[in-house]
Scaffold this active site. Structure first.
Site, short mmCIF file in Angstrom:
data_model
loop_
_atom_site.label_atom_id
_atom_site.label_comp_id
_atom_site.label_asym_id
_atom_site.label_seq_id
_atom_site.Cartn_x
_atom_site.Cartn_y
_atom_site.Cartn_z
CB ALA A 48 31.38 16.12 38.12
NE ARG A 101 40.24 5.04 40.36
CZ ARG A 101 39.10 4.52 40.82
NH1 ARG A 101 38.91 3.21 40.80
NH2 ARG A 101 38.15 5.31 41.28
N GLY A 158 30.82 -1.10 44.26
CA GLY A 158 30.08 -1.45 45.46
C GLY A 158 29.11 -2.58 45.12
CD GLU A 164 31.57 1.80 47.66
OE1 GLU A 164 32.39 1.97 46.75
OE2 GLU A 164 30.35 1.72 47.46
CG ASN A 223 36.78 4.44 38.00
OD1 ASN A 223 36.20 5.47 38.35
ND2 ASN A 223 36.29 3.24 38.20
CB ALA A 227 49.74 23.33 -20.35
C1 UD1 Z 1 31.28 4.68 43.34
C2 UD1 Z 1 30.36 4.03 44.39
C3 UD1 Z 1 30.30 2.53 44.10
C4 UD1 Z 1 29.81 2.29 42.72
C5 UD1 Z 1 30.65 3.04 41.67
C6 UD1 Z 1 29.98 2.98 40.33
C7 UD1 Z 1 30.45 5.26 46.51
C8 UD1 Z 1 31.07 5.33 47.84
N1 UD1 Z 1 30.88 4.28 45.71
O1 UD1 Z 1 32.58 4.14 43.50
O2 UD1 Z 1 29.43 1.89 45.03
O3 UD1 Z 1 29.82 0.89 42.42
O4 UD1 Z 1 30.75 4.44 42.03
O5 UD1 Z 1 30.81 3.53 39.32
O6 UD1 Z 1 29.59 6.06 46.21
N2 UD1 Z 1 32.81 12.34 43.66
C9 UD1 Z 1 32.54 13.61 44.14
N3 UD1 Z 1 32.98 13.94 45.38
C10 UD1 Z 1 33.67 13.09 46.17
C11 UD1 Z 1 33.95 11.79 45.68
C12 UD1 Z 1 33.49 11.44 44.43
O7 UD1 Z 1 31.91 14.40 43.46
O8 UD1 Z 1 34.03 13.49 47.26
C13 UD1 Z 1 32.37 11.99 42.32
C14 UD1 Z 1 33.51 11.63 41.40
O9 UD1 Z 1 33.94 12.78 40.69
C15 UD1 Z 1 32.90 10.61 40.46
C16 UD1 Z 1 31.80 9.98 41.29
O10 UD1 Z 1 31.56 10.83 42.39
O11 UD1 Z 1 32.31 11.21 39.31
C17 UD1 Z 1 32.18 8.59 41.80
O12 UD1 Z 1 33.38 8.69 42.54
P1 UD1 Z 1 34.49 7.56 42.44
O13 UD1 Z 1 35.60 7.94 43.33
O14 UD1 Z 1 34.80 7.28 41.02
O15 UD1 Z 1 33.70 6.33 43.10
P2 UD1 Z 1 33.92 4.79 42.82
O16 UD1 Z 1 35.07 4.33 43.61
O17 UD1 Z 1 33.93 4.53 41.39
CA CA Z 2 33.96 5.77 39.52
#
Ligand code: UD1
Ligand code: CA
Length: 475
Positions: free
Chosen positions: A13, A19, A147, A162, A235, A430
């Site tokens: 998180a 977005r 992904g 991805e 997102n 009243a």
């Molecule tokens: C990610 C997956 C993708 C999957 C999708 C499902 C990867 C590389 N990609 O893509 O394969 O289909 O989720 O919804 O894992 N986060 C961190 N630290 C970071 C980056 C992200 O904690 O450095 C957390 C974000 O807060 C988020 C989650 O990881 O809650 C997913 O990150 P996000 O950037 O939304 O990944 P997606 O592009 O959706």
């Molecule tokens: Ca995501």
């Protein structure tokens, strides 16, 4: 299934969630049905009873950490700074758990629809296949952005690619990575150490662990989610509203299966913490929020919002807005009624049309049927408050209390200027402005006597030369 209890759950998180386009609220703190996305994720995973429940925070971490501290004292947080990808996030979390062995579950803070049951299914597949990695996948109509799960001709999982790194052939795959995994912790540590940033985003991808384990000859399993919508990632705010709708469909259906009549699920919104007994009825256009409860036989709506409100058995609440109210058994509220915090309606009491009540108690069978304001008052049993009565509780500086006994008849259009009391069985005339206590059994009269001026209208007509003024002047 205690044998598949994970050693740790890691919730990712830390991302900014650009977005969502929110300057105020971190992505994972956006709400659906009375709980944040992160709250839903923590709740679903808490039920797995992991030894550790760790949330990786980064962007807006003070806000997220404060939220988690209030939510669940047993959640620990780990700071990921900078946010260098999902693989990096898990590295950071595992560095804080050096002794950890056994199964590690990784979930995403932006996937709020995932259920405990599906997580248990994932863990069961992981345990049964003796896998190093088990990915939770789903087959979806529109895989854009996710992904993709790449399998070999035999159907075994080879890697996850991805969307942004995929060619057209891979993009045609409809099986997506949910972002949720079960890992063997030792194997996970090995693979995390080998991750590279050799991808379009220049980040450490957790998803690359799949390919690394496969190349190393470890068992890689997949569990395809039975209900694809559960793995939905949120997102942006379009997806947030879609997720909210899907979650609401699930919540409403659960209540219906448990015996609640919901006439129109599409326009009925029920927060996840709301409790509704069997044989309650919800008409179209209801929003039930927070800690609201609705008892058996109660009828709510149409067009009613209840926030932290208790509706008793067989009560009716029609076109009302109620916040922090307690509505007694067989009480009647509405239409067009505003009940504010601290309102308590006794058994068979009534708050009728265009009535506002705040911090007041109505005893059993007492009625405020029409067009009234009641604030900071205690009203006994079987009393009737005439139409257009106002409890004048505020002198411009302080609020004052009003006490009305049992079997009282407050006449229509009475102003009860607090602090004031009306004794048992008393009446008010009243149109009275009641500024002094009315003793039990007395009639309180506080108004000017009427006088009739014979012939006034004709005389008036005769003397006025300007028709626009006719009837406007006081005699
Ligand atoms: C990610 C997956 C993708 C999957 C999708 C499902 C990867 C590389 N990609 O893509 O394969 O289909 O989720 O919804 O894992 N986060 C961190 N630290 C970071 C980056 C992200 O904690 O450095 C957390 C974000 O807060 C988020 C989650 O990881 O809650 C997913 O990150 P996000 O950037 O939304 O990944 P997606 O592009 O959706
Ligand atoms: Ca995501």
């Amino acid at each position: 299934m205690t044998d598949s209890r994970p050693a740790a759950v890691i919730v990712l998180a830390a991302g900014e969630g650009t977005r969502m386009r929110s300057a105020r609220t971190p992505k994972v703190l956006h709400e659906l049905l009375g709980r944040t996305m992160l709250g839903h994720v923590v709740a679903a995973n808490r039920a797995l009873e992991p030894d550790h429940l760790v949330v990786v925070v980064g962007h807006a971490r003070e806000q997220v950490q404060q939220y988690l501290a209030d939510l669940d004292a047993d959640v620990t947080t780990v700071v990921q700074e900078p946010q260098n990808g999902t693989g990096h996030a898990v590295q950071v979390a595992l560095a804080e758990l050096p002794e950890l062995t056994g199964t590690v579950v990784v979930v995403l803070g932006d996937a709020p629809l995932l259920t405990t049951a599906t997580l248990r299914d994932l863990l069961e597949v992981h345990r049964r296949t003796g896998a190093a990695t088990t990915v939770l996948s789903a087959v979806v109509d529109d895989a854009t952005g996710y992904g993709r799960v790449v399998r070999d001709v035999a159907g075994a999982v080879v890697s996850i690619v991805e969307h942004r790194d995929a060619d057209d052939a891979v993009r045609a795959i409809s099986e997506i990575n949910s972002g949720v995994f079960a890992f063997d912790s030792a194997r996970l540590r090995e693979a995390l150490a080998q991750l590279t940033t050799d991808n379009v985003q220049g980040e450490l991808y957790l998803t690359d662990v799949v390919g690394l384990h496969r190349s190393a000859g470890h068992v890689v399993s997949a569990h395809v989610a039975a209900a694809a919508y559960e793995v939905m990632g949120v997102n942006d705010r379009v997806q947030l509203s879609q997720a909210r709708r899907l979650l609401n469909d699930r919540v409403v259906a659960e209540h219906q299966r448990a015996g609640v009549t919901v006439l129109d699920p599409q326009t009925t919104w029920i927060d996840v913490q709301v409790r509704i007994e069997a044989d309650a009825t919800l008409h179209p256009g209801c929003q039930l929020h927070g800690s609201t409860t609705v008892a058996a036989g109660a009828v709510v709506g149409p067009d009613t919002t209840l926030v932290d409100t208790e509706v008793g058995p067989d009560a009716t609440v029609l076109r009302a807005h109620c916040v922090g109210a307690v509505i007694g058994q067989a009480a009647a509220v509405g239409p067009y009624t505003y009940l504010r915090p601290g309102t308590r309606l006794g058994r068979a009491a009534k708050a009728g049309g265009f009535v506002e009540i705040k911090a007041s108690t109505l005893g059993e069978g007492s009625k405020v049927p029409h067009l009234s304001y009641v604030g900071d008052a205690v009203i006994g049993a079987r009393s009737n408050i005439g139409a257009a009565t106002v409890v004048v509780n505020y002198d411009g500086r302080d609020k004052h209390r009003t006490t009305i006994g049992d079997d009282v008849r407050v006449g229509s259009d009475t102003m009860l200027v607090a602090p004031v009391s009306v004794g048992d069985g008393a009446y008010t005339a009243a149109g009275s402005v009641i500024t002094e206590d009315v003793p039990a059994g007395a009639l309180g009269v506080g108004r000017a006597r009427q006088r009739n001026i014979d012939g006034w209208v004709a005389r008036r007509r005769g003397t006025s030369t300007d028709p626009a003024n006719q009837g406007d002047e006081q005699p």
